[in-house]
Design an enzyme around this catalytic site. Sequence first.
Site, PDB file in Angstrom:
ATOM      1  CG  ASP A  80      -0.572  -0.448  11.707  1.00  0.00           C
ATOM      2  OD1 ASP A  80       0.112  -1.618  11.964  1.00  0.00           O
ATOM      3  OD2 ASP A  80      -0.670  -0.018  10.886  1.00  0.00           O
ATOM      4  CB  SER A 107       1.970  -0.055   4.284  1.00  0.00           C
ATOM      5  OG  SER A 107       2.579  -1.245   4.841  1.00  0.00           O
TER       6      SER A 107
END
Length: 339
Positions: free
Chosen positions: A274, A168
């Site tokens: 995602d 991330s």
Amino acid sequence: MSSSSSHAAAPHVVEDCFGIVQLLSDGTVRRSTDYSHLPDLMGNVPSDLPVEWKDVVYDATNVLRLRMYRPSPWGGGKRLPVIVDFHGGGFCIGSFELPNFHASGLRLAGELPAVVLSADYRLAPEHRLPAAHHDAESVFSWLRTQGQADPWLAESADLGRVFVSGGSAGGNISHHIAVQFGTGRLALDPVRLAGCVMLWPYFGGEERTAAEAASPADGGDEWGAAQLEQMWRLALPAGATRDHPAANPFGPESTPLAEAVAFPPALVVDPDQDVLHDRILDYVARLKAAGKTVEVVAFPGQGHAFFVFRPWGEASDELVRVIRRFVYGEYIASTCPAS
């Protein structure tokens, strides 16, 4: 002044990020260190894993630390590759000390095997970008000077096989380090950056992707577009858009990737559930178009940060195997001198 007008003038919360960070209307910030209401980050870590660790300060000025891991007991022998890892959290929350980030460090150190440096960095909105990027550079400066001074590194680390890694926001940081290295703006010698591992990297842009546009606008998806965009508001310089170079690697002011001639081989992990899925695939396509060596590995049915939220399980087991193949793979082995 009436009590009602005084009450109206009192600072109020304008951004609340998971109850951990609150930005008030007067610019002040409230930050909690209690993550117990975020159970996905607070799993139980087995105490008998064959890994040892210690915490060290890498930036005394900003009181920044990293946690160093290596297999235990260390009996010498062949030196191990080094994974310099940065945690996620939208640049706003997180620490290597949280149990599930700690579990990730343990798994990578013990199962690759490798020496893992899991680093904290300054968080927004108290320290907006590019603070975190500058801190990541400081980690590598520390590694250059401590490679022979720190006993663990001197005994077990192969500075010719150093990988920058992160999930991330940490994946975003990994891209930044790769670009700084590739353009010659980050001096690393005697460290050699052998590769870049980006797990579900956190990039942004003013133009939404199809997956982002389909994400609930009310923030109903905990890690959906609304939450990620809130974190960008907190993390980017005041007034900046998501096309700022820290968010969008292809924004109008970003370094053209073709100029980063020494961009290291990259592994990009893409969980197909995602909200960043489309953006990740676009990033990979542009890396390839710029002539970079990049491998993308899809994880069907998985969502953002699955390795953090479920550090043990089939998907995380496979992720460790994927990273091991990249770190110890044929391409890397053929271009790194023996220790």
